[in-house]
Design an enzyme around this catalytic site. Structure first.
Site, PDB file in Angstrom:
ATOM      1  N   GLY A 149       0.822  -1.197   0.000  1.00  0.00           N
ATOM      2  CA  GLY A 149       0.000   0.000   0.000  1.00  0.00           C
ATOM      3  C   GLY A 149       0.860   1.252   0.000  1.00  0.00           C
ATOM      4  CB  CYS A 150       0.077   4.690  -1.039  1.00  0.00           C
ATOM      5  SG  CYS A 150      -1.588   4.838  -0.386  1.00  0.00           S
TER       6      CYS A 150
END
Lengths: 344, 344, 344, 344
Positions: free
Chosen positions: A148-149
């Site tokens: 994920g970011c």
């Protein structure tokens, strides 16, 4: 040429994959699927691709994807897990940009994502695609769980400190800030410009889906059960994540210069992690459109402060996915990823 | 390899030249000058260039520039004209991104720019660097007067109509809108985010410096003295120009489809002008970071409406300058300029 | 105290009515309806109203509205017309912020709004609520058709010129620019910050719903059938409309000072139209949150250029509605509307 | 009527004082000074004030200010201290929005502000103008040191926790985020829209001038020497501060509901502190243009998380100054300060 397919090409990570892959010298974009837009020219939905790509969206059928070497999933959570098993049987390698394969503990996954996992037996096969941590495993993997970011920005900041065992693992704080593209390209009142523009707020302050993903990794870095407080915030801009990380040093004898050296050594061979000189303040615009993570180190009141910035759509999604593809395919890791940040 | 120098590397057009030239396969960036920053590492001023460029700014002396094949001037108006004559004597080709060589009539230049021209004898040698109009002359030129940002967007919209002689040349209207980077990277209250953000305004509505430049070209396209009303506006965004052009058709028998065909034919071989299908509305974001001009055609009440968008720092400045360099150097015109727009 | 009801209180014009009415000294907010949010505390949907308003949303039933003196409709087009006839029977005055009662010609209305009109017999009774034009009629009206946002900005700019008969009515051009709040508070990909932020575009260039509304008024001002070209644009900001208007003077003997005087005289008693001195450039931020229209006059190439700015949610919607309410109720027209613009 | 003067009326806090004071029912704006703009009509510099204020800027002489009851200083740091002693002798009360009188320890002040203090003997007389803490002292003060913007948001969040003695005072973390208006209205490259727009960064991560001001207060709240880590960040918006505060609970037996009750009780009589219900996330837009501080409480991993938002120019500057003026003058504290937030 690597024949790639993209499942779910109508969102921001989909079009970002296309933006980068179009100029990747070893890639042929074979197929881009969309349930809702099948039959539409991709360039009609994304006029930024005019002159670069002449494909139509197609249905996400096994048949349409069968000819690919690599398939990227740029789909909402819960979609990839339904198709991945069949694609694997065809010998296709999977890079999943959604959360479907990120957590090893299926019960934690089901709790946070609110559905039953469709192929939990594959979770152990899936390799967490943070190259700075799992490069070798990635090179041999069939399924990459692309991070994920927020987790990417936060892990790269904590990693050297936890590996070195010099901080109090029980009081880690990550104050994250993201541009609105992190919420995706879907009709939603909360990310209208009239709602998210000219304003700033925290959200999910009592718990965000990315927390278990981050904790799972930090536990491994530290060989411990870490205690993490993570609060995400929404920034009135389109791209970029900044994470400000706070950790207590276990020994006061460690100097800021020591920490700086620790980070520089840890990342000395990493093409996409850039440790700025002491006293720097990384800005998200300086990595806009690039796969770079810029880090800077500060201290205050016996806390170490790590500032970490990435482009959430690149190092936080599509760029890291392509970095993983390069590793899987034995290409130089930077292939197709050396564009310069668009700043200003 | 083409050895290039950039005079005035601390502004937005300077750093944009660097962004593009860094990945240009036929270019070696030899020298980047700055009076005020000489001795500073360029990457310290522009951390977006870290990992891509290791030069220092140097003084803008003849000696420092003497080794270049091409020198770009990314300086304020009135600077290039003082140095260009000496560089020409060294056989160096000049691409000037400022306004110093854009007007053929020195008295008009001196009126709008408020100073005496230092080398007005060179004005006839200078070639106006709009490749879609002057490609052959550019290929043989020693001095390129790189067009202004508004002039580029506006000329590409009016050009086919005026060449075809189908509009009333006396009542041309150009309503231009620009992001704040058009005002440059200099300390200035008017373009503070607190002043220009979340607001919209016209400026210089009674007359803008780009008007004579535009009119000079439109006169030539039409073999006439055109009457143009041009009003520029400031948009609360960083990059991008949109121009909405209004012209009266001389004959009502010409259909919108005819005009569409006229534009498509005029630009059929142009790599950087993209005529969108009828009923389109170009968005500046779809050309962000690229050298593309996207055009669309509409009509209303017997007016032809042309919508034209460019990135003011690329097709409106640095990108067009590099396109001109490619032409001068006999390279494929698109070399180094095929990056995909950063959208969103 | 005037007892007011608001039908459709969950959109931007609804909450803007509340923002202003809360501090209106002669108003009691009696009821705010919402089909979807009935039962919810208004302050929970709009925390900006905490401490100022303790009502719940209620169902939009006749019973709930029966006790009001004035009912504002802040509903999508096509809603007000279904309820207005019954409210009128109860002696309630109506101020409709939607388009339902703006056009006199029902066939034109049905063509642009794509539905059958539910009470076309009331169209002649409805008074177009532009106080600068229809003050007396407004004071006696039962139904006010509150003008659209673009139409307000554009009409106030053209009105003095057309009344004076000094411009060519056949070649009027209105280049309009609006912030994203004009598109309303509804889930929609096109106005996500990721889509509308940092970009600029024209939309509906071949025809916008506000055109017939504008033309209907301009025809009356000029006693003629005007020819208008209107192109709207989307600005990456939340509030504000700027319109740049172009018109040809019929006689070249009229000076800019004459026009300035004409405007100043026309609006000398208007509390909400402010003619700026010559050479001014109005900015939307200078009217943000206020009911003011600021105008400035320029000329170029025998064209008169009028620059007009309003806050689309105030003078373009809720503020003008309250101005109309003040007129209907015999209050000083500025009551509750004298807040100063929030700038910066 | 209270006759007020504003010294330094050309910055953002100056014009914000004017915006609010114009509609204050008990105030007459007597004089607004500016060294550089003396003689200019204020409305010419700030067209948002047209129709509301017809004064000219005047020189900041004693004579010009002598007639005032209250003088606000909206000047850069180091200016007020030079004039305040003489104004006091005239019996004028001072509300200083700069930092000149905020710190009790002159050596700390001189270290952070890099100059000698001109009247350090007055530091003990000056009352720190946070009404929620010092209401009584304010009512009797001659000099108010109006708190900084970050300090206001951060103190209101920590105050109840420190007074109650339930958190570890040695590990307080304040992650602050501010819009660009906090940097003032002065020509500066760093806050150009081209630099600060569409980007996010921390700044002064190793130490910010507001730290000693915050610590001075937190020490008093806790009767202790607190350990605070404060990192400010720049948000691409104009107005608003959000602070996310992290503190460790000393006893795990205290529930989130207990903390919520503690906050609600502490602020039950405060008109400008609004404790949101549990699970809320305050947004800066919901206090835009108002004097309100909205707070929300969360917990994670044994940390208490306080979310605090204010408008930096209102509760963080001009609004709080007027709140202090109301207290000094014996007016209801909310007089002139009850405008509703401009949202969206």
């Amino acid at each position: 040429m690597i024949k790639v397919g993209i499942v779910g090409g109508t969102g921001y990570t989909g079009v970002e994959l296309l933006r980068i892959l179009i100029n990747h010298p070893q890639v042929k974009i074979e197929v881009v699927t969309s349930r809702t837009q099948a039959g539409t020219a991709i360039k009609n939905l994304f006029p930024s691709l005019r002159g670069h790509l002449d494909l139509l969206f197609t249905k996400p059928t096994l048949e349409n994807l069968a000819n690919c070497n690599i398939v990227f999933f740029a789909t909402p959570n819960g979609t990839a897990m339904k198709t991945v098993p069949e694609l694997l049987k065809l010998g296709i390698k999977i890079i999943d940009l959604s959360a479907d394969f990120r957590l090893k503990d299926v019960s934690v996954w089901e709790q946070w994502y609110g559905m039953e996992h469709a192929c939990s037996d594959l979770l152990t096969d899936a390799v967490y695609g943070l190259p700075e941590w799992k490069r070798t495993e990635i090179s041999e993997a069939s399924i990459i769980a692309n991070p994920g970011c927020y987790p990417t920005a936060i892990q790269l900041g904590f990693l050297p400190l936890l590996e070195a065992g010099i901080i109090d693992t029980q009081h880690l704080i990550a104050d994250g800030k993201s541009g609105v593209s992190g919420a995706g390209r879907k009709a939603n009142i909360g990310t209208l410009m009239g709602e998210a523009g000219e304003s700033f707020k925290a959200y999910n302050a009592s718990g965000h889906r990315h927390s278990p993903e981050i904790v799972q990794s930090l536990d491994e870095y530290s060989n411990d059960k870490v205690g993490l407080t993570f609060v995400p915030h929404l920034v009135p801009m389109i791209r970029g994540i900044e994470a400000t990380l706070y950790a207590k040093l276990l020994q006061t004898s460690i100097s800021l210069e020591d920490i700086q050296t620790l980070f520089e050594q840890r990342y000395i061979n990493e093409p996409f992690v850039d440790v700025l000189p002491l006293n720097s303040h990384p800005e998200t615009r300086n990595v806009r459109g690039t796969n770079m993570c810029q880090l800077a180190i500060h201290s205050s009141n016996n806390n170490i402060i790590i500032l970490s910035v990435i482009d959430n759509l690149v190092k936080g999604a599509a760029g890291q996915a392509i970095q993983n593809m390069n590793i899987i395919c034995g290409l130089p890791e930077t292939t197709g990823l050396m564009g310069v940040a668009l700043s200003p």
